[in-house]
Write an enzyme that holds these catalytic residues in place. Structure first.
Site, PDB file in Angstrom:
ATOM      1  N   LYS A   1      -0.621  -9.604   2.811  1.00 25.55           N
ATOM      2  CA  LYS A   1       0.033  -9.027   3.989  1.00 25.55           C
ATOM      3  C   LYS A   1      -0.952  -8.126   4.710  1.00 25.55           C
ATOM      4  O   LYS A   1      -1.734  -7.410   4.064  1.00 25.55           O
ATOM      5  CB  LYS A   1       1.281  -8.215   3.609  1.00 25.55           C
TER       6      LYS A   1
ATOM      7  N   GLU B   1       9.231  -3.294  11.011  1.00 25.21           N
ATOM      8  CA  GLU B   1       9.523  -1.965  10.462  1.00 25.21           C
ATOM      9  C   GLU B   1       9.881  -0.986  11.569  1.00 25.21           C
ATOM     10  O   GLU B   1       9.176  -0.876  12.579  1.00 25.21           O
ATOM     11  CB  GLU B   1       8.336  -1.420   9.663  1.00 25.21           C
TER      12      GLU B   1
ATOM     13  N   GLU C   1      -1.268  -5.614   8.541  1.00 25.82           N
ATOM     14  CA  GLU C   1      -0.553  -5.011   9.657  1.00 25.82           C
ATOM     15  C   GLU C   1      -1.188  -5.389  10.989  1.00 25.82           C
ATOM     16  O   GLU C   1      -2.378  -5.688  11.071  1.00 25.82           O
ATOM     17  CB  GLU C   1      -0.551  -3.479   9.513  1.00 25.82           C
TER      18      GLU C   1
ATOM     19  N   ASP D   1       0.827  -1.201   0.000  1.00 26.78           N
ATOM     20  CA  ASP D   1       0.000   0.000   0.000  1.00 26.78           C
ATOM     21  C   ASP D   1       0.866   1.258   0.000  1.00 26.78           C
ATOM     22  O   ASP D   1       0.346   2.372  -0.083  1.00 26.78           O
ATOM     23  CB  ASP D   1      -0.990   0.006   1.170  1.00 26.78           C
TER      24      ASP D   1
ATOM     25  N   ASP E   1      -0.859  -6.460  -0.481  1.00 29.33           N
ATOM     26  CA  ASP E   1      -1.185  -5.806   0.787  1.00 29.33           C
ATOM     27  C   ASP E   1      -2.704  -5.678   0.954  1.00 29.33           C
ATOM     28  O   ASP E   1      -3.416  -5.363  -0.010  1.00 29.33           O
ATOM     29  CB  ASP E   1      -0.586  -4.397   0.801  1.00 29.33           C
TER      30      ASP E   1
END
EC number: 2.1.2.11
Length: 286
Positions: A134, A203, A136, A65, A104
């Site tokens: 993926k 990250e 988050e 993204d 994403d």
């Protein structure tokens, strides 16, 4: 009977530099952890760029993204939609032959819960043809990951700084500093592993903490601003290749200056047109 020595077999299996021509799968990613193999991942958002990276041997391409910032002109990743991710993911899949393509799940596409996550992840698998998705979040996303994996959809998790939460963070701060924050990050990483994620992106995490997480998990870690000890490393390709205008994050190493090169090419073309040097005779039909 042809004898193949162990070193040759290992070389064939290598994620980067391997000689196999089939699509890389999550099983290959898991096996690389067992070999202590380090490997690269880049973002990609179109078929042509993806084909360049695929031919260069990059084993995993993320249709991130991050397209919001570097491809679609948004100020953050937050506005990116499922339609945009699906369209560009399909283009990346069409442009590749070997790389595992990970799509994403954008902000708002899985936060409601596991059923919403399954619906949108299924769309990326069916419509775009990605090999994994993926999302988050650590403990807060464990139920979503668990349902996706149980439904046959491989999931790459993402902890530490999660850019979709930029409004909550008030920016992009390093995560996991201090004992309490470090323990939470470890819990998040173990939660996504326990939920079935095949890998986890770390990250903006202190290098020492990322190394501890990598040692603690049996799934691969992928660092971005997380030091040298992660199993893999990922960069946004426009940062890596010097396409990004202005300041880039401290963790970025630029391996080319494509923004300058493209600008030089555009100016040279314009000057040839204005001066009458292009098109020349060799570019004309009669």
């Amino acid at each position: 009977m042809t004898h193949v020595n162990p070193a040759q077999k290992q070389s064939e299996k290598a994620l980067y530099g391997g000689t196999g021509s089939r699509r890389i799968t999550v099983r290959d990613i898991a096996a690389a952890k067992g070999r202590a193999e380090k490997w690269p991942m880049l973002t990609a958002y179109d078929a042509m760029t993806a084909s360049v990276f695929d031919q260069a041997g990059i084993p995993v391409l993320l249709v991130g993204d991050s397209m919001g910032n570097c491809h679609l002109g948004y100020e953050s990743t937050v506005p990116v939609t499922m339609d945009e991710i699906a369209l560009l993911s399909a283009a990346v899949v069409r442009g590749t032959r070997r790389a595992l393509v990970v799509g994403d799940l954008p902000f708002g596409s899985y936060q409601e819960g596991p059923v919403q996550a399954l619906r949108n992840a299924t769309r990326l698998i069916k419509e775009a043809g990605v090999g994994a998705v993926k999302l988050e979040g650590g403990e807060r996303s464990a139920h979503q990951i668990e349902l996706l994996v149980q439904s046959g959809i491989p999931v790459m998790a993402h902890v530490g700084l999660t850019p979709q939460s930029v409004n909550a963070y008030g920016g992009y701060p390093v995560q996991g500093r201090g004992e309490e924050a470090a323990q939470q990050l470890l819990r998040d990483a173990k939660a996504v592993q326990d939920a079935g994620a095949f890998a986890v992106v770390l990250e903006l995490v202190p290098a020492e903490l990322a190394a501890e997480v990598t040692r603690s998990l049996h799934i691969p870690t992928i660092g971005i601003g997380a030091g040298p000890d992660c199993d893999g490393q990922v960069l946004v390709w426009t940062d890596m290749a010097g396409m990004t205008d202005g300041r880039v994050p401290r963790f970025v190493k630029q391996y080319a200056q494509l923004r300058q090169s493209l600008g030089d090419a555009a100016r040279a073309f314009a000057e040839d047109v204005v001066g009458g040097a292009y098109p020349a005779e060799e570019h004309s039909f009669h």
